[in-house]
Structures are given as C-alpha cells and as structure tokens.
Design an enzyme around this catalytic site. Structure first.
Site, PDB file in Angstrom:
ATOM      1  N   ASN A   5       5.268   7.338  -6.154  1.00 33.30           N
ATOM      2  CA  ASN A   5       4.946   8.654  -5.564  1.00 33.30           C
ATOM      3  C   ASN A   5       6.061   9.129  -4.618  1.00 33.30           C
ATOM      4  O   ASN A   5       6.298  10.319  -4.487  1.00 33.30           O
ATOM      5  CB  ASN A   5       3.580   8.717  -4.855  1.00 33.30           C
ATOM      6  CG  ASN A   5       3.006   7.381  -4.522  1.00 33.30           C
ATOM      7  OD1 ASN A   5       3.749   6.406  -4.399  1.00 33.30           O
ATOM      8  ND2 ASN A   5       1.715   7.320  -4.376  1.00 33.30           N
ATOM      9  N   CYS A   6       6.749   8.167  -4.008  1.00 34.79           N
ATOM     10  CA  CYS A   6       7.820   8.567  -3.077  1.00 34.79           C
ATOM     11  C   CYS A   6       8.967   9.282  -3.802  1.00 34.79           C
ATOM     12  O   CYS A   6       9.756   9.995  -3.174  1.00 34.79           O
ATOM     13  CB  CYS A   6       8.354   7.349  -2.339  1.00 34.79           C
ATOM     14  SG  CYS A   6       7.051   6.372  -1.586  1.00 34.79           S
TER      15      CYS A   6
HETATM   16  P1  FAD Z   1      -1.915   5.468  -3.625  1.00 36.66           P
HETATM   17  O1  FAD Z   1      -0.544   5.000  -3.874  1.00 36.66           O
HETATM   18  O2  FAD Z   1      -2.140   6.921  -3.405  1.00 36.66           O
HETATM   19  O3  FAD Z   1      -2.812   5.011  -4.838  1.00 36.66           O
HETATM   20  C1  FAD Z   1      -4.165   5.305  -4.891  1.00 36.66           C
HETATM   21  C2  FAD Z   1      -4.616   5.309  -6.350  1.00 36.66           C
HETATM   22  O4  FAD Z   1      -6.031   5.190  -6.351  1.00 36.66           O
HETATM   23  C3  FAD Z   1      -4.295   6.597  -7.076  1.00 36.66           C
HETATM   24  O5  FAD Z   1      -3.556   6.337  -8.257  1.00 36.66           O
HETATM   25  C4  FAD Z   1      -5.645   7.207  -7.412  1.00 36.66           C
HETATM   26  O6  FAD Z   1      -5.665   7.793  -8.712  1.00 36.66           O
HETATM   27  C5  FAD Z   1      -6.533   5.983  -7.398  1.00 36.66           C
HETATM   28  N1  FAD Z   1      -7.939   6.277  -7.080  1.00 36.66           N
HETATM   29  C6  FAD Z   1      -8.418   6.927  -5.987  1.00 36.66           C
HETATM   30  N2  FAD Z   1      -9.767   6.974  -6.034  1.00 36.66           N
HETATM   31  C7  FAD Z   1     -10.128   6.366  -7.160  1.00 36.66           C
HETATM   32  C8  FAD Z   1     -11.379   6.111  -7.766  1.00 36.66           C
HETATM   33  N3  FAD Z   1     -12.522   6.490  -7.205  1.00 36.66           N
HETATM   34  N4  FAD Z   1     -11.409   5.453  -8.946  1.00 36.66           N
HETATM   35  C9  FAD Z   1     -10.251   5.047  -9.538  1.00 36.66           C
HETATM   36  N5  FAD Z   1      -9.043   5.270  -9.012  1.00 36.66           N
HETATM   37  C10 FAD Z   1      -8.983   5.914  -7.837  1.00 36.66           C
HETATM   38  N6  FAD Z   1       5.669   6.563   1.853  1.00 36.66           N
HETATM   39  C11 FAD Z   1       6.780   5.988   2.375  1.00 36.66           C
HETATM   40  O7  FAD Z   1       6.665   4.966   3.057  1.00 36.66           O
HETATM   41  N7  FAD Z   1       8.030   6.523   2.142  1.00 36.66           N
HETATM   42  C12 FAD Z   1       8.199   7.638   1.389  1.00 36.66           C
HETATM   43  O8  FAD Z   1       9.332   8.084   1.176  1.00 36.66           O
HETATM   44  C13 FAD Z   1       7.055   8.266   0.849  1.00 36.66           C
HETATM   45  N8  FAD Z   1       7.170   9.392   0.116  1.00 36.66           N
HETATM   46  C14 FAD Z   1       6.059   9.966  -0.423  1.00 36.66           C
HETATM   47  C15 FAD Z   1       6.188  11.116  -1.185  1.00 36.66           C
HETATM   48  C16 FAD Z   1       5.067  11.699  -1.753  1.00 36.66           C
HETATM   49  C17 FAD Z   1       5.219  12.944  -2.544  1.00 36.66           C
HETATM   50  C18 FAD Z   1       3.788  11.104  -1.565  1.00 36.66           C
HETATM   51  C19 FAD Z   1       2.566  11.716  -2.180  1.00 36.66           C
HETATM   52  C20 FAD Z   1       3.635   9.970  -0.802  1.00 36.66           C
HETATM   53  C21 FAD Z   1       4.763   9.384  -0.219  1.00 36.66           C
HETATM   54  N9  FAD Z   1       4.663   8.247   0.570  1.00 36.66           N
HETATM   55  C22 FAD Z   1       5.781   7.668   1.101  1.00 36.66           C
HETATM   56  C23 FAD Z   1       3.347   7.650   0.883  1.00 36.66           C
HETATM   57  C24 FAD Z   1       3.057   6.479  -0.034  1.00 36.66           C
HETATM   58  O9  FAD Z   1       3.232   6.876  -1.351  1.00 36.66           O
HETATM   59  C25 FAD Z   1       1.650   5.993   0.215  1.00 36.66           C
HETATM   60  O10 FAD Z   1       1.564   5.572   1.559  1.00 36.66           O
HETATM   61  C26 FAD Z   1       1.240   4.847  -0.675  1.00 36.66           C
HETATM   62  O11 FAD Z   1       1.377   5.175  -2.024  1.00 36.66           O
HETATM   63  C27 FAD Z   1      -0.216   4.460  -0.399  1.00 36.66           C
HETATM   64  O12 FAD Z   1      -0.641   3.499  -1.291  1.00 36.66           O
HETATM   65  P2  FAD Z   1      -2.180   3.361  -1.687  1.00 36.66           P
HETATM   66  O13 FAD Z   1      -2.288   2.219  -2.620  1.00 36.66           O
HETATM   67  O14 FAD Z   1      -2.987   3.341  -0.456  1.00 36.66           O
HETATM   68  O15 FAD Z   1      -2.560   4.726  -2.393  1.00 36.66           O
END
Ligand code: FAD
Length: 549
Positions: free
Chosen positions: A44-45
């Site tokens: 996503n980053c």
């Molecule tokens: P996510 O990576 O968001 O994954 C969550 C997943 O859960 C998703 O695929 C979603 O579809 C799934 N999900 C949710 N609910 C359900 C459900 N009920 N059933 C099934 N699946 C579900 N961080 C940095 O440190 N540096 C950066 O440069 C940076 N750039 C970014 C740029 C963008 C455009 C974005 C959007 C984010 C960025 N981030 C960055 C933040 C970083 O991507 C997130 O902090 C990180 O991905 C969080 O991880 P996570 O596993 O918590 O959630």
C-alpha cells in the site's frame, strides 16, 4: 497432537507477517488468511507512486500471491472473502465469499485480527460525486489512474496534508496536474511542530503546489461540465477535475466491536503487550489497534507499516507461547516529496505539551549533511527534544534534501534504547567526506544539548523574543546581517566582539544570534566569561526565518 487452527483476518502488513512467522514457529498449525480484497500482501505504501507512474507495473505492488503462500508456507489464503461476524462463544467466524455471495461458518482455535484502517470519508455534501477518491487499495489506485487518463485533467485538490496527501500531491504534479492541498490544520504534516512543517510548506509552494490550509472543506459541488468545486468553511472555492481525500484513517473495529472486544479511548482495539485483545484467544495487530506511546505513555493511533509488521510477528510469537512484548510506539516516520525528506521520531513539542510533560527542552541546528568542502553539501534542519532534568532523548524532527532519514534513524534507536543527549554526543557514527562529518549532525545535536544541560550556555526562549526586553546581538558578518536580520538586533561580528565588548549593556539580558547558532554559542561563551548575561538563540537566523515566515 491436535492441530491448532489459526484464522487471520486481513492479509497485508500485520496479517501476512503474522501468518508466515507463525508457520516458521509451528509447522503443524492450520493457518488460514481471509481477506475481502482481491490481493494479499500488497504494497500500500507504493500506491501513490503507482498513480504517478513512478512504479509502472501493477504487478510490482503485489509482494506475494495466494499460490506463493500455499507453496512456500503451507498457508491457505482466501481473497475476496470478507469476515462479517465473530461468534466468540462458538469460536466461529461468519464469512462471505464476495465472488459467489455464499456465506459460511469458519471455526477457529485462535483468531488474529489485522483489518487495518479505512480512509476517513466524512458525510460532507457531495462527497460521493464522481471524481472524488480515497486511496487504500490497488483497485483504488487503478480507479484514480483511469480517471486521470480518461479526463485528461488539469486541476486536482488533495484534501489533507499528511504524508499520503503530500505523496499524492507530488505524484499528481509529476503528471502535469495543478495541485491544491486543502485542509483544516494550518500546517502540513500535522505531527510535526509547526516551524518544522514550514520547510515542507516552502518546498511545496516552490514547486507550484497551492496550499489552502487552516480552512475546513465543507462541501463539493459539480459544474455543468462534470468538474468539481470544493467549498470551504471560510468561503473559499477551488475548481478541480479530481479530488483525493487524504484526511486520515480510522481503525476498522466493527468486527471487534460487534464481538464486544474492548475498544480503547482512542477508538482502536485495545490489546496487551502481547497483542492479545480482551478475549485471550483473539489477537489484534496493525492499524486497527491502539498503541502506547513510549514517550508520553498515552494511548494513540499511529498507522504505520513498520509497527504493523512488528506486531504481527509478536502476535505469532505470543500465540506460540514465547515471552515477547510490544514495547510501544514512537511514531518514527519519513516522507519525501520534491526532493525534500521530512522525518521524525518520538515526541514533538506539541505532543509533550498535550501530554502535560513540562520537563523538556529543545534545540535547533542546521548542519550540512556532509562536510562543506565536499561538493553537494545540503543543510539538515533538525530539532531535538530532550528531558531537562537528565537529558533523556524525547524526540527529533529533521528536514532536508540529503541524509535526513539516517540521522532520524540513529536518534530513533537512541530513544528506543532510552539514551541521553550525552550518549548522542559520544555516538561513534560512520564518517567519510561524502557521507558526513567527523562531528556528525547527531553528535552536534548531542553536544549542543549537552552544553545546555551542563550550563555552558543558556538558551534564549524564541517565544519571548518580542516580550523579554532583551538586547538582541547578531554576531554574523555585516553582509549577512544586511541580507536579513531580526528586527531591532545590533550587529557586532564575532571577530570584533572582544574589542567591542564595552558597547554591550552590563546588566541587561543579551540574546545572541548568528546564522545557525554556532558563532552565537562562541559569542555567549566569551560574554558569559566577561560577566555578561548572554543567552543563545538556538538555530540562529535560520530558525528565526521559519518561526517568522
Ligand atoms: P492493512 O495493510 O490495511 O491490511 C488490512 C487488510 O484487511 C486489507 O487488505 C483489508 O481488505 C482486510 N480486511 C479488513 N476487514 C476485513 C474483513 N472484515 N474481512 C476480511 N478482510 C478484511 N506506512 C508507512 O509506514 N510508510 C509509508 O510510506 C506508508 N505509505 C502508505 C501509503 C498509502 C497510500 C497507504 C494507504 C498506507 C500507507 N502506510 C504507510 C500505512 C501502512 O500501509 C499501514 O500502516 C499498514 O498497511 C497497516 O497494516 P495492517 O495489516 O494493519 O492493515
């Protein structure tokens, strides 16, 4: 031995890490990852750079596929399968297959939630008009790309000046689009102290980005030709062919809430240091959870990829009975746009104030990223915060074109190790002319702060510049002084100071400044040893210019 059945909801940063770590620790566990999106483990980053065509192939964003998870890790990944409810009493999940619409029940022994955070999407009038996007997933970025291609657009408004907003702004400018950044906070990168954000503001403006900050967007309307008008509370309007909403994210807690798991005061899932929720068989990691700030001790929501990955790993270790702890977060962040790098770690001044922590002091410095005699030296603007009583390093913010993230990484490690400014002063860091200085910017920050704590020099509080009634002395050369100076200051170059000391008031406070704070420190040492009441204006005229833009 019965197989443990672990279900992981969300297969990106936290979820995918947890799944694969779990497999390395437990070859017998049955591991299933469910994600409602079409991909797992995607970058996503990288999405803003995909929109801007810096990353040209979508496939580069896909770090792993369900096939790879199956073959390499014996993990079953089901994409397009959304979890809709948790039945804790029955230890089952209700899942909807989004391709077929079929709903089914999935049993678990252990459940890990890593559902992330969703972009904030307020209910402002017109928010659902065509041309208004958020950016979280690969399909989101595809939609923005298609819109740009189809409409051949000229003007975009990015709502929100956090790191995603700024990365989007840069990428849209690269595509030849005029960009306005709008938003309620009156600075970009709201976690920075405002004077440090000023450098970012100046760089954005110098590259043609219009900043419309300090004014809340309230409404979107559509023109006859389909283009959009963004309205603000202050009555301003901005024409746009594309709007990107980047006003923050909110933790996805619906599943946890419906299952009556504890939710914390900031609205994230509350977990213990092993990432366990209020149900001992359910763990939660990543953007959906609240984290304890290591410096302020306050609960916070800090959505970053590094912590999400670490938490996924810790949850897997804890599930396997290892004695691990997530020690909290310090929010180490880096963001780059138009050649400028902005990085920070630990607490800002405003975060310390918010937390009611008064035992702090800060300094500014503006050293070159490597020795000045080697071509290409660039200034790093650095603010270091430390505890007044013992020198514990509390936070740092740095901005510049080169070498910024390296210094913040060193200070981030220093904060994690609970070290002091005296340790920064002593840190042995790598040096050759093209990389740094024998006194690295990190050493310099430590030395300046340590000088203050040892009483070698007193700092003059910038905030009282106009009210303290101090005699303002500028010790730069006359040509520098003429090019710009603090109003009311008197110029005596450092080289003439000893000879002209009699021109200075004997009993009045003397606040000394120079270009970046070094010559003024030398001057303070001279004056204090002559019995005068001299204090240093930290960071000198360079700091003055961002404090009084
Ligand atoms: P996510 O990576 O968001 O994954 C969550 C997943 O859960 C998703 O695929 C979603 O579809 C799934 N999900 C949710 N609910 C359900 C459900 N009920 N059933 C099934 N699946 C579900 N961080 C940095 O440190 N540096 C950066 O440069 C940076 N750039 C970014 C740029 C963008 C455009 C974005 C959007 C984010 C960025 N981030 C960055 C933040 C970083 O991507 C997130 O902090 C990180 O991905 C969080 O991880 P996570 O596993 O918590 O959630």
């Amino acid at each position: 031995m019965t197989k443990r059945r672990v279900i992981i909801v969300g297969g990106v940063a936290g979820g995918a890490t947890c799944a694969t770590r779990l497999r390395r620790l437990d070859e017998n566990a049955e591991i299933v990852v469910l994600d409602r999106g079409p991909f797992v483990s995607f970058a996503n980053c990288g999405l803003p750079y995909y929109v801007g065509n810096v990353i040209q192939e979508e496939s580069k964003l896909l770090l792993a596929t369900p096939k790879l998870f199956r073959e390499r890790f014996n993990i079953e990944v089901r994409t397009r399968n959304g979890v809709i409810a948790i039945d804790r009493a029955a230890s089952t999940l209700s899942v909807r297959d989004l391709e077929t619409g079929r709903e089914y029940s999935e049993p678990y022994d252990v459940l890990v939630l890593s559902p992330g955070a969703a972009p904030v999407h307020p209910s402002w009038p017109g928010i659902d008009l065509p041309g208004i996007f958020t950016l979280r997933t690969v399909p989101d970025s595809r939609e923005i790309k298609d819109w740009i291609k189809e409409k051949k657009l000229r003007r975009a408004v990015v709502v929100g000046g956090g790191f995603i907003g700024l990365e989007m702004a840069e990428n849209l400018v690269h595509l030849g689009i005029d960009v306005t950044i709008a938003g309620r906070p009156n600075q970009v990168m709201p976690r920075l102290d405002p004077e440090m954000a000023e450098y970012a503001k100046q760089r954005l403006e110098s590259r043609g980005v219009t900043l419309a900050l300090g004014d809340q967007v309230t409404e979107f309307r559509q023109n006859g030709d389909g283009s959009l008008i963004v309205h603000t509370q202050g009555g301003a309007t901005y024409e746009a062919d594309l709007v990107v909403l980047a006003i923050g994210v909110r933790p996805e807690t619906e599943l946890a809430q419906d299952a009556s798991l504890e939710i914390g005061e900031r609205g994230g899932i509350r977990v213990d240091p092993q990432m366990r929720t209020s149900d001992p068989r359910i763990w939660a990691v990543g953007d959906a959870v609240e984290v304890m700030n290591r410096i302020t001790g306050q609960w916070e929501l800090i959505p970053l990829a590094g912590p999400a990955n670490r938490q996924g790993r810790i949850a897997a270790d804890a599930i396997c009975g290892r004695d691990v702890r997530f020690e909290g977060i310090q929010g180490t962040t880096v963001c780059g746009f138009f050649g400028l790098t902005v990085a920070y770690t630990g607490a800002s001044e405003k975060a310390l104030r918010r937390a009611g922590m008064e035992d702090y002091q800060y300094i500014y410095l503006h050293p070159d990223h490597h020795v000045g005699y080697y071509p290409g030296a660039q200034a790093i603007h650095l603010k270091l915060l430390f505890r007044k009583s013992d020198g514990l390093v509390l936070g740092a913010q740095a901005v510049g074109d080169e070498g910024v993230e390296r210094r913040i990484d060193v200070i981030a490690t220093a904060i994690q190790m609970k070290t002091t400014v005296f340790d920064l002063e002593d840190a042995e860091l790598c040096y050759a002319p093209q990389y740094g200085s024998a006194k690295d910017p990190v050493n310099l920050a430590g030395m300046i702060a340590a000088n203050v704590l040892r009483g070698d020099v007193e700092l003059a509080p910038w905030g009282e510049l106009n009210s303290a009634g101090a005699f303002l002395l500028d010790v730069r050369e006359p040509n520098e002084f003429l090019a710009g100076s603090i109003p009311g200051s008197v110029n005596i170059p450092l080289g003439q100071l000893r000879a002209r000391i009699g021109e200075l008031p004997q009993s009045r406070k003397i606040w000394v400044n120079c270009g970046v704070g070094q010559r003024s420190y030398y001057a303070c040492r001279i004056l204090v040893q002559h019995g005068l009441k001299a204090s240093n204006l930290s960071g000198g005229y360079s700091t003055y210019r961002v404090l009084h833009p």
